[in-house]
Every structure is written in structure tokens, then in C-alpha cells.
Design an enzyme around this catalytic site. Structure first.
Site, PDB file in Angstrom:
ATOM      1  N   CYS A  84     -33.191  58.301 -41.116  1.00 60.08           N
ATOM      2  CA  CYS A  84     -31.983  58.972 -40.643  1.00 60.08           C
ATOM      3  C   CYS A  84     -31.385  59.711 -41.832  1.00 60.08           C
ATOM      4  O   CYS A  84     -31.093  59.090 -42.855  1.00 60.08           O
ATOM      5  CB  CYS A  84     -30.998  57.943 -40.084  1.00 60.08           C
ATOM      6  SG  CYS A  84     -29.357  58.610 -39.734  1.00 60.08           S
ATOM      7  N   CYS A 226     -26.085  64.483 -36.962  1.00 57.42           N
ATOM      8  CA  CYS A 226     -27.448  64.004 -37.217  1.00 57.42           C
ATOM      9  C   CYS A 226     -27.991  64.812 -38.385  1.00 57.42           C
ATOM     10  O   CYS A 226     -28.105  66.041 -38.291  1.00 57.42           O
ATOM     11  CB  CYS A 226     -28.328  64.180 -35.979  1.00 57.42           C
ATOM     12  SG  CYS A 226     -30.075  63.761 -36.243  1.00 57.42           S
TER      13      CYS A 226
END
Length: 287
Positions: A84, A226
Site C-alpha cells: 500500500c 490510495c
């Protein structure tokens, strides 16, 4: 009942529950992770990061010589994820703030390989490494390689799929579709359907090397940001524009702030803020 310490942090409001487990002795189930990420019954987060020494985790132990610490990232539903982008910066901030690393530049291990972290003003930069088109031949021929159907929208939207160590599908919205009008409470349908699912980014151009986006993350739903998705969105927009040499540094506006993306040929870097906001202890539910 098992009581564990935790730290809550976020990068551009993409938030995480960090759990220290330096020697790899904590057995967290899928249900445990889902509980920790539950915004009503647990702590609340878009994902969970277990802070563990690389050598203590068999699946990545071979990387221990390059990176002492492994970012064991899980989606909010408890499923495993490769990495991530925003999470790497929050992870780096945690390691520095807790005295687990001393340098302003160091490597961390992820399921997508080793990532280099560098402290920058107001945050961290991470070398995300190589990116590639998921179906290069078709993308080169048509400019797109997939379609995305959004809940509540009558027509499918053309898209481009990329691999940044985790899967992304980027949609360039036509001017007639307002970014804020999208219904992303349900996962968009991607065709052809990726075997392990995909994060889906919806993009509007603002100006030269500046875009805005919303994202639906697999296993978590719509999030405020994100990191790898911002990188994918910038790369796709740059690629659609003919890969101009003068547009290698991008600003990507997300719901939770702004991220920087630097494109270097077939590699990409991400920069942005990281904040730790709370520490505490929590009792895991009995199994």
C-alpha cells in the site's frame, strides 16, 4: 481474551491500524483484522499493518538482508495485499518515531518486494519500483484494455489496467461525468475480471500534470486516498497523453489531500504526508 497495543495513523486520510509484533509471535486471523478495521465495533481503518521483523516472516525472510522491517499489510476485510503506497509512508513514520530505525533513508520489505523510503519535507517519499501495462499489446493497439461498470451508471466506461506490484484499473472520465456523482458504495465491475480483483481509479484532468481522482480499493471499498492508485492514475494519464518528457512530476488530488507522483520511465515514486494520531490497547474478540 487477547489485549494488544495499536497505533492509528493515516496518509492523506487513508487510515491504518498499526500493530507491533516485532518477533512475529502474534497470530492475527482474518476476523481479527476485520474487527480492528471495523469503524463501529473496532478501531477503524482502511487496512491493518503488522510491524514485524522481516526475518521472522517465512514468506519474506529472504529479504531480511535488504530490509530489517516487513510491512505486513492487510485489507480491511482481512485479506492479504501486496503493499500500500500510503501505508509505506505511515509505516516509515512509525518506525522512525519509535526509534526502530535511525536514518532518514532506509528500505522496508513488502509482498511486492523491497521499497526505499526517504524522508522529505512534511512526509515521506517511496520508490514504488517498476510499473507495467497489464495487457500491453491490446493497450498499445486500442489505448484501453478493459471496461468498468459503475453501480447506477447506464454505460460501461473504457479503462486501462496497470500493475504497480498490486493491480489497478484507471478510468478517464469524460467531461459529461462529474467525479462527485459516481456511486462507489459498491465495487465497480471490471471486464475482463482480474483474477485477484483490482483497485479502480476514476480520473479528471485539472491542468498540466495535475489530476483529481476517486478510488475504490479491493477489500476496503472507497477510500479517501490510495497511494499506488494515485501513481497508476498519473501514469495512465501521462501514457494516454503520449508520455511527454515535460510531464514527469504530477500532482494528484484525492479526497484526503494531495500526493506527488514522479514518473521515471518504467519506474515511479510517490510522496506525501504521514501522520500518527493515536496510541492505545484493544481486546481482540474471543474466537
Amino acid at each position: 481474551m487477547t489485549r494488544i497495543p495499536f497505533t492509528k495513523g493515516h496518509g492523506t486520510q487513508n487510515d491504518f491500524v498499526l500493530v507491533p509484533d516485532h518477533d512475529g509471535t502474534l497470530d492475527l486471523s482474518v476476523d481479527d483484522v476485520a474487527f480492528l478495521c471495523d469503524r463501529r465495533a473496532g478501531i477503524g481503518g482502511d487496512g491493518m499493518i503488522r510491524v514485524v521483523r522481516t526475518a521472522a516472516v517465512p514468506e519474506v525472510a529472504a529479504l531480511a538482508g535488504e530490509a530489517e522491517w516487513f510491512m505486513d499489510y492487510r485489507n480491511a476485510d482481512g485479506s492479504l495485499a501486496e503493499m500500500c503506497g500510503n501505508g509505506t509512508r505511515v509505516f516509515a513514520e512509525y518506525l522512525r518515531s519509535r526509534g526502530l530505525v535511525a536514518s532518514e533513508q532506509f528500505a522496508i520489505a513488502t509482498r511486492a518486494g523491497v521499497k526505499e523510503m526517504v524522508a522529505v519535507p512534511h512526509g515521506w517519499a517511496v520508490e514504488l519500483g517498476q510499473w507495467r501495462l497489464a495487457r500491453e499489446e491490446e493497450a498499445e493497439r486500442r489505448g484501453m484494455d478493459s471496461v468498468v461498470q459503475v453501480h447506477g451508471s447506464p454505460d460501461p466506461l473504457p479503462a486501462l489496467s496497470l500493475d504497480l506490484g498490486n493491480p489497478h484499473t484507471v478510468v478517464a472520465l469524460p467531461p459529461s461525468v462529474h467525479l462527485g456523482s459516481l456511486e462507489l458504495h459498491e465495487a465497480p465491475h471490471v471486464d475482463p475480471h482480474p483474477e485477484h480483483g483490482s483497485n479502480v481509479e476514476f480520473v479528471h484532468a485539472i491542468e498540466h500534470a495535475h489530476i483529481s481522482m476517486r478510488v475504490h480499493e479491493r477489500g476496503s471499498g472507497e477510500t479517501r486516498s490510495c497511494g499506488t492508485g494515485a501513481a497508476a492514475a498519473a501514469i495512465a494519464t501521462w501514457w494516454w497523453g503520449g508520455k511527454p518528457e515535460g510531464q514527469l512530476d504530477w500532482k494528484v488530488d484525492v479526497l484526503g489531500g494531495t500526493l506527488g507522483v514522479h514518473i521515471k520511465g518504467d519506474e515511479v515514486a510517490l510522496s506525501g504526508p504521514a501522520q500518527l494520531v493515536a496510541d492505545g490497547e484493544v481486546d481482540l474478540p474471543q474466537r
